[in-house]
Design a protein around this motif. Sequence first.
Motif, mmCIF file in Angstrom:
data_model
loop_
_atom_site.group_PDB
_atom_site.id
_atom_site.type_symbol
_atom_site.label_atom_id
_atom_site.label_comp_id
_atom_site.label_asym_id
_atom_site.label_seq_id
_atom_site.Cartn_x
_atom_site.Cartn_y
_atom_site.Cartn_z
ATOM 1 N N PHE A 255 0.604 -1.275 0.111
ATOM 2 C CA PHE A 255 -0.045 -0.014 0.151
ATOM 3 C C PHE A 255 0.790 1.230 -0.025
ATOM 4 C CE2 PHE A 255 -2.205 3.416 2.312
ATOM 5 C CZ PHE A 255 -3.002 3.664 1.660
ATOM 6 N N LEU A 256 1.917 1.368 0.999
ATOM 7 C CA LEU A 256 2.818 2.249 0.809
ATOM 8 C C LEU A 256 3.518 2.426 -0.600
ATOM 9 C CD1 LEU A 256 4.168 2.226 4.653
ATOM 10 C CD2 LEU A 256 2.617 3.752 3.795
ATOM 11 N N GLY A 257 4.239 1.520 -0.831
ATOM 12 C CA GLY A 257 4.811 1.479 -2.195
ATOM 13 C C GLY A 257 3.843 2.193 -3.519
ATOM 14 N N LEU A 258 2.620 1.774 -3.592
ATOM 15 C CA LEU A 258 1.737 2.009 -4.361
ATOM 16 C C LEU A 258 1.521 3.698 -4.232
ATOM 17 C CD1 LEU A 258 -0.828 -0.863 -4.530
ATOM 18 C CD2 LEU A 258 0.569 0.015 -6.479
ATOM 19 N N VAL A 259 1.293 4.309 -3.124
ATOM 20 C CA VAL A 259 0.908 5.482 -3.048
ATOM 21 C C VAL A 259 2.035 6.315 -3.210
ATOM 22 C CG1 VAL A 259 0.299 7.259 -1.312
ATOM 23 C CG2 VAL A 259 -0.840 4.908 -1.158
ATOM 24 N N MET A 260 3.203 5.899 -2.702
ATOM 25 C CA MET A 260 4.521 6.642 -2.713
ATOM 26 C C MET A 260 4.932 6.577 -4.578
ATOM 27 S SD MET A 260 6.590 4.889 0.181
ATOM 28 C CE MET A 260 8.313 5.430 -0.386
ATOM 29 N N GLY A 261 4.759 5.704 -5.124
ATOM 30 C CA GLY A 261 5.091 5.621 -6.600
ATOM 31 C C GLY A 261 4.247 6.348 -7.422
ATOM 32 N N TYR A 262 3.023 6.306 -7.116
ATOM 33 C CA TYR A 262 2.145 6.862 -8.080
ATOM 34 C C TYR A 262 2.098 8.507 -7.951
ATOM 35 C CZ TYR A 262 -2.578 8.052 -10.432
ATOM 36 O OH TYR A 262 -3.302 8.287 -11.190
ATOM 37 N N VAL B 251 7.664 12.579 1.960
ATOM 38 C CA VAL B 251 7.220 12.472 3.426
ATOM 39 C C VAL B 251 7.394 10.852 3.675
ATOM 40 C CG1 VAL B 251 5.515 12.523 5.240
ATOM 41 C CG2 VAL B 251 5.760 14.530 3.694
ATOM 42 N N LEU B 252 6.647 9.846 2.958
ATOM 43 C CA LEU B 252 6.628 8.582 3.312
ATOM 44 C C LEU B 252 8.174 8.032 2.938
ATOM 45 C CD1 LEU B 252 3.311 7.549 1.891
ATOM 46 C CD2 LEU B 252 3.738 7.978 4.163
ATOM 47 N N SER B 253 8.841 8.521 2.005
ATOM 48 C CA SER B 253 10.092 8.103 1.726
ATOM 49 C C SER B 253 11.130 8.322 2.939
ATOM 50 C CB SER B 253 10.741 8.642 0.672
ATOM 51 O OG SER B 253 10.055 8.321 -0.604
ATOM 52 N N ARG B 254 10.803 9.329 3.524
ATOM 53 C CA ARG B 254 11.745 9.792 4.779
ATOM 54 C C ARG B 254 11.446 8.815 6.056
ATOM 55 N NH1 ARG B 254 12.925 12.625 0.972
ATOM 56 N NH2 ARG B 254 13.865 10.668 0.796
ATOM 57 N N ILE B 255 10.114 8.616 6.322
ATOM 58 C CA ILE B 255 9.851 7.621 7.051
ATOM 59 C C ILE B 255 10.337 6.273 7.056
ATOM 60 C CG2 ILE B 255 7.838 6.652 8.172
ATOM 61 C CD1 ILE B 255 6.040 9.250 7.865
ATOM 62 N N VAL B 256 10.050 5.886 5.653
ATOM 63 C CA VAL B 256 10.540 4.419 5.327
ATOM 64 C C VAL B 256 12.153 4.594 5.338
ATOM 65 C CG1 VAL B 256 11.036 2.875 3.273
ATOM 66 C CG2 VAL B 256 8.708 4.017 3.802
ATOM 67 N N GLU B 257 12.795 5.197 4.846
ATOM 68 C CA GLU B 257 14.191 5.486 5.040
ATOM 69 C C GLU B 257 14.750 5.370 6.537
ATOM 70 O OE1 GLU B 257 15.695 8.802 3.049
ATOM 71 O OE2 GLU B 257 15.157 7.829 1.170
ATOM 72 N N ALA B 258 14.124 6.113 7.533
ATOM 73 C CA ALA B 258 14.051 6.030 8.963
ATOM 74 C C ALA B 258 14.095 4.585 9.309
ATOM 75 C CB ALA B 258 13.300 7.133 9.739
ATOM 76 N N PHE B 259 12.948 3.857 9.165
ATOM 77 C CA PHE B 259 12.873 2.522 9.600
ATOM 78 C C PHE B 259 13.721 1.596 9.109
ATOM 79 C CE2 PHE B 259 8.502 3.881 11.008
ATOM 80 C CZ PHE B 259 8.294 3.156 11.908
ATOM 81 N N LEU B 260 14.253 1.605 7.786
ATOM 82 C CA LEU B 260 15.445 0.935 7.201
ATOM 83 C C LEU B 260 16.557 1.148 7.778
ATOM 84 C CD1 LEU B 260 14.273 1.469 3.389
ATOM 85 C CD2 LEU B 260 14.031 -0.572 4.999
ATOM 86 N N ALA B 261 16.974 2.247 8.573
ATOM 87 C CA ALA B 261 18.277 2.423 9.077
ATOM 88 C C ALA B 261 18.266 1.694 10.359
ATOM 89 C CB ALA B 261 18.536 3.902 9.443
#
Length: 300
Positions: free
Chosen positions: A121-128, A136-146
Amino acid sequence: MVESIAPSPLPAPVATPTTSTISERARARRELIRVLVRRPSFLIGIAVIVVWVVCAILGERITPYDPFNGFFGGHKPPSTAHLFGTDRLGRDVLSRVMVGSRDVLIVAPLAAILGVTVGSFLGLVMGYYRGFVDDVLSRIVEAFLALPVILVALLTLVVLGSSSVVVVFVVGILFAPIVARTVRSAVLSERQLDYVTAAKLRGESGLFILSREIFPNVLGPTVVELTVRFGYAIFTVATLSFLGVGLQPPSPDWGLSVSQEYANMVAGVWWPTLFPALAIASTVVAVNLIADSLQSVLNE
């Protein structure tokens, strides 16, 4: 002199799925299955998973002994009476390994499904949508990935408790950012194609385009991601149980069994640790074989 008025062109018909299109998709799915069943690695992976699924479903009905009640004498090496030996409480290791598959095959798949659902769901929203939403969502995702998955899961389970529901929720949420990044990359490639532009010109909503147009075309990578996350979930759940914050006694969970017995290996009591560890390894390898086969076929 009366000028002739050219008739206005009729609006172009909106393309709708036809019977031939549906039959072509069905043929494509059948061809995919035929290619997969020709791959020995896929068949081996499926066979191993089926064995553990049967053990999980039938449980005590097919185990040679009661996995929760032991025999007098504690540790006994493998023999004809106990093929995998007995543990420190005299419980049959083979029976506990067979029943231990139940916890793994409930918690790990649910965690993987949760992670892939949220991440897709997040990937679909971010990419579209891109733009501000993507930033905003990419920064949150990158924070979790770290963050280290095991460390964050360990700290969260210490705070929230070690129930199966909490384990599923924690592992699933920690897997979601990884899936989101994969799905976002696939959506970025799809959103520029003609069928998406045609859907926008027809006035379709963003939700319709995401669910009915783009998502079916990124389903392949999503399925592969699900199988990969399933393998990682098995290993993660076993690791958390080994550390004492996953599933709790008297569960015959494989990771918990290794945690309770590995200290005895220095005394030569290897069987209560080896066989649950081999069960974990066999399941993870089987899932990876399935994932590799799916990825290879979808990329052909």
